[in-house]
Motif scaffolding. Structure first.
Motif, mmCIF file in Angstrom:
data_model
loop_
_atom_site.group_PDB
_atom_site.id
_atom_site.type_symbol
_atom_site.label_atom_id
_atom_site.label_comp_id
_atom_site.label_asym_id
_atom_site.label_seq_id
_atom_site.Cartn_x
_atom_site.Cartn_y
_atom_site.Cartn_z
ATOM 1 N N VAL A 57 0.910 -1.327 0.046
ATOM 2 C CA VAL A 57 -0.036 0.224 0.042
ATOM 3 C C VAL A 57 1.083 1.333 0.120
ATOM 4 O O VAL A 57 0.412 2.282 -0.613
ATOM 5 N N ALA A 58 1.972 1.102 0.647
ATOM 6 C CA ALA A 58 2.676 2.346 0.794
ATOM 7 C C ALA A 58 3.573 2.620 -0.505
ATOM 8 O O ALA A 58 4.138 3.900 -0.780
ATOM 9 N N GLY A 59 3.543 1.751 -1.397
ATOM 10 C CA GLY A 59 4.294 1.926 -2.819
ATOM 11 C C GLY A 59 5.803 1.677 -2.759
ATOM 12 O O GLY A 59 6.425 2.169 -3.628
ATOM 13 N N ILE A 60 6.249 0.764 -1.674
ATOM 14 C CA ILE A 60 7.746 0.639 -1.585
ATOM 15 C C ILE A 60 8.071 -0.493 -2.540
ATOM 16 O O ILE A 60 7.472 -1.533 -2.687
ATOM 17 N N ALA A 72 12.058 5.847 0.172
ATOM 18 C CA ALA A 72 11.443 7.068 0.438
ATOM 19 C C ALA A 72 10.025 7.073 0.764
ATOM 20 O O ALA A 72 9.546 8.166 1.322
ATOM 21 N N GLU A 73 9.523 5.890 1.006
ATOM 22 C CA GLU A 73 8.222 5.900 1.568
ATOM 23 C C GLU A 73 7.954 5.224 2.858
ATOM 24 O O GLU A 73 6.886 4.954 3.140
ATOM 25 N N ALA A 74 9.087 5.260 3.536
ATOM 26 C CA ALA A 74 9.369 4.610 5.021
ATOM 27 C C ALA A 74 8.131 5.228 5.791
ATOM 28 O O ALA A 74 7.666 4.662 6.807
ATOM 29 N N PHE A 95 -6.534 -0.252 -2.423
ATOM 30 C CA PHE A 95 -5.235 -0.415 -3.362
ATOM 31 C C PHE A 95 -5.389 -1.528 -4.389
ATOM 32 O O PHE A 95 -4.624 -1.523 -5.250
ATOM 33 N N TRP A 96 -6.289 -2.614 -3.738
ATOM 34 C CA TRP A 96 -6.245 -3.674 -4.731
ATOM 35 C C TRP A 96 -6.318 -3.641 -6.494
ATOM 36 O O TRP A 96 -5.652 -4.200 -6.836
ATOM 37 N N PRO A 97 -7.197 -2.718 -7.038
ATOM 38 C CA PRO A 97 -7.211 -2.660 -8.304
ATOM 39 C C PRO A 97 -5.762 -2.366 -8.858
ATOM 40 O O PRO A 97 -5.429 -2.771 -9.997
ATOM 41 N N GLU A 98 -4.988 -1.440 -8.254
ATOM 42 C CA GLU A 98 -3.793 -1.268 -8.621
ATOM 43 C C GLU A 98 -2.785 -2.575 -8.608
ATOM 44 O O GLU A 98 -1.957 -2.770 -9.515
ATOM 45 N N MET A 99 -3.242 -3.305 -7.483
ATOM 46 C CA MET A 99 -2.162 -4.286 -7.467
ATOM 47 C C MET A 99 -2.578 -5.463 -8.396
ATOM 48 O O MET A 99 -1.661 -6.164 -8.838
ATOM 49 N N ALA A 100 -3.636 -5.512 -8.702
ATOM 50 C CA ALA A 100 -4.391 -6.727 -9.509
ATOM 51 C C ALA A 100 -3.594 -6.418 -10.853
ATOM 52 O O ALA A 100 -3.451 -7.369 -11.550
ATOM 53 N N GLN A 101 -3.506 -5.290 -11.468
ATOM 54 C CA GLN A 101 -2.967 -5.015 -12.515
ATOM 55 C C GLN A 101 -1.563 -5.503 -12.738
ATOM 56 O O GLN A 101 -1.051 -5.877 -13.713
ATOM 57 N N GLY A 157 8.192 -7.714 -4.975
ATOM 58 C CA GLY A 157 9.239 -8.642 -4.142
ATOM 59 C C GLY A 157 9.251 -10.134 -4.709
ATOM 60 O O GLY A 157 8.660 -10.224 -5.499
ATOM 61 N N VAL A 158 9.587 -11.171 -3.561
ATOM 62 C CA VAL A 158 9.825 -12.348 -4.027
ATOM 63 C C VAL A 158 8.518 -12.808 -3.535
ATOM 64 O O VAL A 158 7.769 -12.773 -2.495
ATOM 65 N N LEU A 159 8.124 -13.975 -4.226
ATOM 66 C CA LEU A 159 7.079 -14.821 -4.160
ATOM 67 C C LEU A 159 7.280 -16.256 -4.138
ATOM 68 O O LEU A 159 7.952 -16.817 -5.027
ATOM 69 N N VAL A 160 7.174 -16.637 -2.839
ATOM 70 C CA VAL A 160 7.425 -18.404 -2.870
ATOM 71 C C VAL A 160 5.890 -18.929 -3.284
ATOM 72 O O VAL A 160 5.028 -18.849 -2.249
ATOM 73 N N LEU A 161 5.871 -19.807 -4.101
ATOM 74 C CA LEU A 161 4.681 -20.189 -4.758
ATOM 75 C C LEU A 161 4.613 -21.814 -4.301
ATOM 76 O O LEU A 161 5.504 -22.553 -4.610
ATOM 77 N N ARG A 162 3.358 -22.310 -3.691
ATOM 78 C CA ARG A 162 3.349 -23.876 -3.381
ATOM 79 C C ARG A 162 2.009 -24.125 -3.937
ATOM 80 O O ARG A 162 0.713 -23.643 -3.283
#
Length: 453
Positions: A57-60, A72-74, A95-101, A157-162
């Motif tokens: 959500v912070a956009g980091i 910068a978004e700390a 924030f979800w619609p932005e993340m979904a893209q 970031g990193v995604l560990v998928l199972r």
């Protein structure tokens, strides 16, 4: 040594202390991988992801930093971290619609649209630690779909998928921005032992270089005692054997009784005790370097004990995302090999950095060449700090100055060592001791930070 030269040495020592102290900034809000469990049932694929929602959500950009404090978004992140679960849930839903893209989800090559199903936010707790939260999203599968592919934008970031609830499930450690292999919805894409071993080598390496700053400093503490093959080999071998033992025991669950004891007796996790002790191990090896010119009778035993502690630290990293059950042993071995390669890489880089100063200190008549080499290296380090190239920052997962700054200080110390080569043990006095002092200072800061601050 004249008063002027003593003053010069103190000035250089202060400079390298300032540079190395900047390393301490990267330990407070560590970026951790997100863990995604994927299921497919009744024509719907569902993904449950445990992640740090505040960073999203912070956009980091989690590709560019190893610690949220470096972004910068700390300030925005810290504000979100203090929100109640309901408030953060509402902020994430907005924030979800932005993340979904930024999420790529395909079935048989056909793009799917992820829909948010649920957001579960953990309690506020200690605002200095990552809050555990979970999001669940799903998508309708095309009729007769057989394969799936998933990934998300690098900034997440990193995604560990199972893959869950199927025979021979797919497991993937997806570096930021990477797409998974195309895998069967019905299962059957379990990696072989060899594939898993190879896949986890870079995971282990990554947790030394660039993420394992405390482990990097400990290894450098071993190096600066004496940059000679035999004492260095003895120390690194003992450290390797020790942390391999506890890493394996912890990964197999044989140290769980320690977690239960500390939680039941003191109300804290065992890792909360291990982390300050790791910081103290850095202080010890660095301080001993200042007062000892070689391996003391007790140093091998102390290093072995500290290696056991560092192994528990590595195990805490593995616990964040787990290891694939079916190929557990190859993954564990691959991770450990990656850790060892990372340690050797750190030693090799520092040896190359001080090699010319060592040669001159040991009698080589190459002072002029040494000044040219270190002058060029210093210029490169300062240029990197000034330019801060985005690609290199992304590779290091930290600002460029965090690594180039200390190296620049080391190059200056090496030039001083060559300039004062007529003094006895110039390299030790002007390079090894100031660097060890800086390492001890940072380790002491981390100990205070992990126990008091």
């Amino acid at each position: 040594m004249t008063a002027a030269k003593v003053a010069f040495l103190r000035l250089l020592s202060s400079a390298v202390l300032v540079w190395f102290t900047t390393l301490s900034a990267a330990q407070a809000h560590e970026v951790l991988p997100a863990i995604g469990d994927l299921r497919a049932d009744d024509g719907v694929v569902t993904v449950e992801v445990r992640a740090n929602l505040e960073s999203f959500v912070a956009g980091i950009n989690l590709t560019e930093v190893a610690d949220t404090n470096e972004s910068a978004e700390a300030a925005t992140y810290d504000e979100l971290r203090a929100l109640s679960p309901t408030e953060l849930q509402q902020r994430f839903e907005a924030f979800w619609p932005e993340m979904a893209q930024g999420i790529t989800l395909t079935a048989d090559g056909q793009a799917l649209t992820p829909e948010l199903v649920q957001v579960d936010v953990g309690p506020i707790g200690n605002v200095e630690t990552v809050r555990p939260s979970t999001i669940t999203f799903n998508a309708q599968l095309p009729e007769g779909a057989e394969t799936l592919q998933i990934g998300w934008a690098p900034e997440f970031g990193v995604l560990v998928l199972r893959q869950m609830d199927v025979p021979e499930p797919y497991d993937g450690y997806l570096e930021a921005g990477a797409l998974s292999d195309e895998f069967a919805l019905a299962g059957g894409n379990l990696s072989t032992g060899w594939e898993t071993f190879v896949d986890y080598i870079p995971v282990g390496f990554d947790h030394i270089v660039p993420k394992g700053l405390d482990h990097i400093l400990f290894v450098l503490g071993l190096f600066f005692l004496a940059a000679r093959f035999r004492p260095l080999l003895l120390q690194v071998s003992l450290f390797t054997v020790a942390h391999t033992i506890t890493l394996a025991l912890a990964a197999l669950g044989h140290t769980k009784f320690m977690d239960d004891f500390f939680l039941g007796t003191f109300g804290i996790e065992f890792i909360a005790v291990v982390e300050p002790l790791i910081a103290l191990s850095i202080v010890y090896v660095a301080v001993e370097n200042i007062f000892m010119k070689g391996i003391s009778p007790w140093r091998p035993f102390v290093i072995f004990i500290f290696g056991l502690l560092h192994g528990l630290g590595f195990a805490s990293v593995l616990a964040e995302f787990g290891l694939p059950e079916a190929t557990f042993v190859p993954a564990l071995i691959g991770f450990n090999v990656g850790v060892e390669v990372g340690q050797l890489f750190v030693i090799a880089v520092m040896f190359l950095c001080v090699w010319q100063a060592l040669r001159v200190d040991r009698g080589a008549n190459e002072a002029a060449r040494g000044f040219i080499i270190y002058g060029a290296l210093l210029a490169v380090a300062l240029a990197l700090i000034a330019l801060n190239p985005a690609g290199l920052a992304a590779l290091l997962e930290n600002p460029v100055w965090l690594f180039a700054g200390p190296l620049a200080a080391v190059f200056v110390l090496c030039m001083a060592s060559i300039g004062l080569r007529d003094q006895q043990e110039a390299y030790r006095r002007l390079v090894a001791v100031p660097c060890s002092l800086a390492i001890a200072f940072v380790g002491a800061y981390w100990f205070i930070e992990r126990t008091i601050l």
